[in-house]
Design a protein around this motif. Structure first.
Motif, mmCIF file in Angstrom:
data_model
loop_
_atom_site.group_PDB
_atom_site.id
_atom_site.type_symbol
_atom_site.label_atom_id
_atom_site.label_comp_id
_atom_site.label_asym_id
_atom_site.label_seq_id
_atom_site.Cartn_x
_atom_site.Cartn_y
_atom_site.Cartn_z
ATOM 1 N N ARG A 528 38.913 71.564 -34.415
ATOM 2 C CA ARG A 528 37.537 71.082 -34.415
ATOM 3 C C ARG A 528 37.065 70.942 -32.965
ATOM 4 O O ARG A 528 37.739 70.319 -32.149
ATOM 5 C CB ARG A 528 37.449 69.736 -35.134
ATOM 6 N N HIS A 529 35.896 71.485 -32.698
ATOM 7 C CA HIS A 529 35.398 71.456 -31.318
ATOM 8 C C HIS A 529 33.881 71.605 -31.344
ATOM 9 O O HIS A 529 33.333 72.476 -32.018
ATOM 10 C CB HIS A 529 36.014 72.580 -30.488
ATOM 11 N N GLY A 530 33.206 70.727 -30.587
ATOM 12 C CA GLY A 530 31.752 70.762 -30.574
ATOM 13 C C GLY A 530 31.193 69.787 -31.599
ATOM 14 O O GLY A 530 31.842 68.823 -32.014
ATOM 15 N N LEU A 531 29.982 70.033 -32.010
ATOM 16 C CA LEU A 531 29.312 69.148 -32.953
ATOM 17 C C LEU A 531 29.780 69.444 -34.371
ATOM 18 O O LEU A 531 29.787 70.600 -34.806
ATOM 19 C CB LEU A 531 27.796 69.323 -32.850
ATOM 20 N N GLY A 532 30.165 68.393 -35.101
ATOM 21 C CA GLY A 532 30.625 68.596 -36.464
ATOM 22 C C GLY A 532 30.676 67.295 -37.243
ATOM 23 O O GLY A 532 30.596 66.199 -36.682
ATOM 24 N N THR A 533 30.812 67.424 -38.560
ATOM 25 C CA THR A 533 30.887 66.278 -39.464
ATOM 26 C C THR A 533 32.188 66.347 -40.239
ATOM 27 O O THR A 533 32.541 67.403 -40.786
ATOM 28 C CB THR A 533 29.702 66.266 -40.440
ATOM 29 N N ASN A 534 32.893 65.209 -40.281
ATOM 30 C CA ASN A 534 34.182 65.147 -40.979
ATOM 31 C C ASN A 534 34.116 64.086 -42.075
ATOM 32 O O ASN A 534 33.672 62.957 -41.847
ATOM 33 C CB ASN A 534 35.306 64.800 -40.001
ATOM 34 N N TRP A 535 34.546 64.488 -43.295
ATOM 35 C CA TRP A 535 34.599 63.575 -44.422
ATOM 36 C C TRP A 535 36.063 63.200 -44.669
ATOM 37 O O TRP A 535 36.901 64.072 -44.946
ATOM 38 C CB TRP A 535 34.009 64.219 -45.673
#
Length: 718
Positions: A528-535
């Motif tokens: 994961r790298h940069g802008l992101g959303t994790n559930w």
């Protein structure tokens, strides 16, 4: 003679109408029909004994059209307006009065006109929220052929198809809408004229059927409609065409009609026999009490109605009458008899005994609309989503996205319009690269192994079979593609066999479980790298920046309990300046390190209208002052705080802060913490700038990590 009616519609009802006789015919009477309680007796004029028959209604010779309507027509209107299918079959020998009973004459209306007129009268009297739509079909048929009576240009022999929802339908048959009774009567007259013309052309009459469909809907309930049908069958009586010397097509048409009537009688006989055997087995098998047995019998009747369908497959006429004569419709067989022919009359009465033994299990024609199906799916999705207590503005989970989409779709359908694919005034999101549809890679193995699009490729691994479908370059996954393993699924961009770019990851605990979206956002080198959303599995959601697979930079963490942390992150933990917003309205703003409050900060107790300014170390408040908020004007929520009694409070606080810095440096040296020096250097600037300045009242939600709850119990009084 009086008219007798059965009180309940639990079986196919038999009505008998005796044709009025003229003066010449009265001297030729061969059979006298009388009633004795619930039995009908038919006997010769000179005989004292006769044959007994079951019946429901008897219309003697002196009854008129209005009498027939008041009994049969009114009952049919009650059924169809209540949402039940109903049918009236005019049955009997030729010249027994079937046509006059159904269609009337120039001087008086028949049963069809009177019943449909009453139907529209009741529709017009309905409350405003209820709307009704009426359509009709009209056709004639014999044993093997069906012709459209509303469109004589259609000369095709129409077929019969089974409706998945129940019953049968005739594809290609004209169906017209009637908004008033006058329109319906006009179409009825059109069909009657067409039937007369067709009968003259072939020199033979066929059976005629008029089917009226009523669909009722309510503005207050868009989820369902009520659909019911009103069917009138004008059955031609059997004719001795051979004895009359008929030949050619006339003989063929007459034989076909006679055959259809014979098959209809045989079908009813088989239905009665099958039901008798099934019901006897049910009663014998039922060892419960009387109420349980009755319940079991009702269920059996509904099952018998469905099982009877196969007994009506011998001809097109029996297929059309499958629903009316299998117990799924409120059917009335109206037998027209002439007392001048003993054998024809008794034969008809005998055949009707089988029909009357067929039990009926009526069911309202309530159907779920497209809006109702969406609403049902919406309620199911809502039950799965449950009551969310997360802070406002959190990224939606997959089930929440489904709920929102279904809510929009349902609202559009209820409003009478289709839901647009994208919200108004917004550009649709860019479409991902289209995956290959065919095995292009098989066309040239040498080229495909190095470059281009490939269809699904199976990659055996120790954990199970993996699949990849997408773009390749230099024998590696490159571009847009989808990879599925037993426990994970990724759709997005690739570079050099690694996830790189925008992509979405789904995971599941077992190979049989449903996919759960885990992450959506940027990737680099398979992380994961940069802008992101994790559930997260526990219900938490993080929205913000990542670096090398860890939360890093500016981000927001929404916890399942309704709290929220918003600010800076380092090494997957809160690090730097961040705010903690509790669900109850209290919040903290200050410096964090390794997921704990470390350094200057302010805790705002909104419910008490007080705040604590101070310094934290390892998540614990070490020194500071508690003050009333400037807006506090009363002691309703908490008492006013007295002035500090220390002679030199500022010096005491400064000395405690210096001691904390020393402890912090010793801990940093022992653990090799690279951020300790930076924290000490920034502390003074933070205190001057944002950490200690006054903040206006705010009502924001936030979150408190479970592993630091114990550190704030002293300060918040929990």
């Amino acid at each position: 003679m009086s008219m007798v009616a059965a009180p309940d519609f639990d079986h196919i009802k038999v009505a008998i109408r005796c044709r009025p006789l003229n003066d010449e015919e009265k001297d030729k009477v061969q059979v006298i029909i009388k009633t004795d309680g619930d039995k009908l007796i038919a006997f010769y004029p000179e005989s004292k004994e006769g044959l007994l028959y079951n019946y429901d209604y008897l219309f003697p010779e002196e009854t008129n059209q209005r009498d027939v309507f008041n009994v049969l027509g009114m009952e049919m209107c009650e059924l169809v307006m209540g949402g039940y299918n109903t049918c009236c079959l005019a049955y009997g020998a030729s010249s027994a009065g079937k046509t006059h009973t159904l269609f009337g004459s120039d001087t008086e209306h028949g049963l069809i006109q009177m019943t449909t007129k009453e139907l529209f009268k009741r529709i017009d009297a309905q409350p405003h929220p209820i709307k009704s739509a009426v359509t009709l079909q009209y056709w004639e048929m014999n044993n093997d052929y069906i012709r459209d009576a509303l469109n004589t240009a259609n000369t095709a022999n129409l077929s019969i198809r089974k409706n998945p929802a129940g019953g049968v339908y005739i594809p290609g048959l004209t169906e017209v809408e009637a908004n008033t009774w006058e329109e319906l009567d006009k179409w009825l007259m059109t069909g009657n004229i067409a039937r007369i013309q067709l009968s003259e052309e072939r020199q033979a009459r066929w059976h005629g059927f008029l089917k009226i469909k009523v669909v009722q809907s309510s503005v207050a309930d868009a989820d369902r409609i009520t659909s019911s049908t009103l069917l009138f069958g004008h059955l031609k009586g059997p004719d001795r065409v051979g004895q009359k010397g008929a030949t050619g097509s006339i003989l063929q048409h007459g034989s076909s009609v006679n055959k259809s009537i014979s098959l209809l009688g045989a079908a009813m006989l088989h239905v009665v026999d099958m039901r008798r055997r099934k019901l006897n087995q049910t009663v014998v098998a039922a060892d419960e009490d009387e109420e349980a047995t009755a319940k079991r019998l009702r269920k059996t009747h509904r099952q018998l109605a469905k099982e009877s369908e196969s007994l009506f497959a011998e001809s097109k006429l029996t297929q059309v009458l499958m629903e009316p004569l299998s117990g799924m419709c409120g059917t009335i067989v109206l037998a027209n008899v002439s007392t001048t022919d003993y054998h024809e009359t008794t034969d008809i009465l005998e055949n009707l005994q089988n029909a009357q033994q067929i039990t009926v299990a009526l069911k309202r024609g309530v159907k779920i609309t497209s809006a109702g199906k969406i609403h049902k799916e919406l309620e199911q999705a809502r039950s799965v989503a449950g009551n969310q207590s997360m802070a406002q503005g959190h990224p939606l989970t997959e089930i929440e996205e489904k709920v929102r989409k279904l809510e929009e779709q349902y609202q559009y359908i209820v409003a009478g319009s289709e839901r647009p694919e994208t919200p108004p005034n917004k550009q649709p999101p860019p479409k991902p690269a289209e995956l290959p549809r065919g095995p292009r890679w098989k066309q040239h193995n040498v080229v495909a192994n190095k470059h281009g699009n490939r269809a699904t490729v199976y990659i055996p691994t120790a954990a199970g079979k993996n699949t990849y479908k997408g773009q390749w370059a230099n024998s590696m996954k490159e571009g847009y593609g989808e990879q599925v393993t037993p426990l994970s699924r990724y759709v997005g961009q690739w570079r050099s066999n690694m996830r790189d770019g925008e992509g979405t990851l789904w995971c599941r605990a077992t190979a049989s479980a449903d996919w759960q979206r885990v992450y959506k956002g940027g990737w680099r080198a398979d992380k994961r790298h940069g802008l992101g959303t994790n559930w997260y599995p526990n219900g938490d959601i993080y929205e913000g920046y990542w670096a090398d697979g860890k939360r890093s930079g500016i981000g927001k963490l929404y916890l399942a309990n309704g709290d929220k942390i918003e600010g800076q992150w380092r090494g997957d933990k809160t690090g730097g300046w961040a705010s903690l917003y509790l669900k109850d309205g209290d919040w903290f703003e200050g410096h964090w390190h390794n997921g704990l409050r470390e350094g200057p900060g302010v805790w705002y107790y909104e419910s008490k209208e007080q705040m604590y300014k101070g310094t934290w170390h390892l998540g614990v408040a070490k020194c500071g002052s508690i003050e009333d908020m400037p807006r506090k004007t009363a002691n309703t929520h908490s008492h006013f705080l007295p002035r500090c009694g220390l002679t030199n409070a500022d010096a005491a606080l400064a000395q405690t802060c210096e001691n904390i810095k020393v402890d912090r440096m010793r801990l940093a040296i022992a653990t090799g913490d690279q951020y300790a020096d930076e924290l000490n250097e920034e502390e003074e600037d933070i205190e001057e700038d944002a950490g200690m300045k006054e903040v206006d009242h705010r009502t924001m939600d936030g979150t408190l990590q479970h592993d630091i709850d114990e550190y704030i119990e002293v300060m918040d009084g929990k």
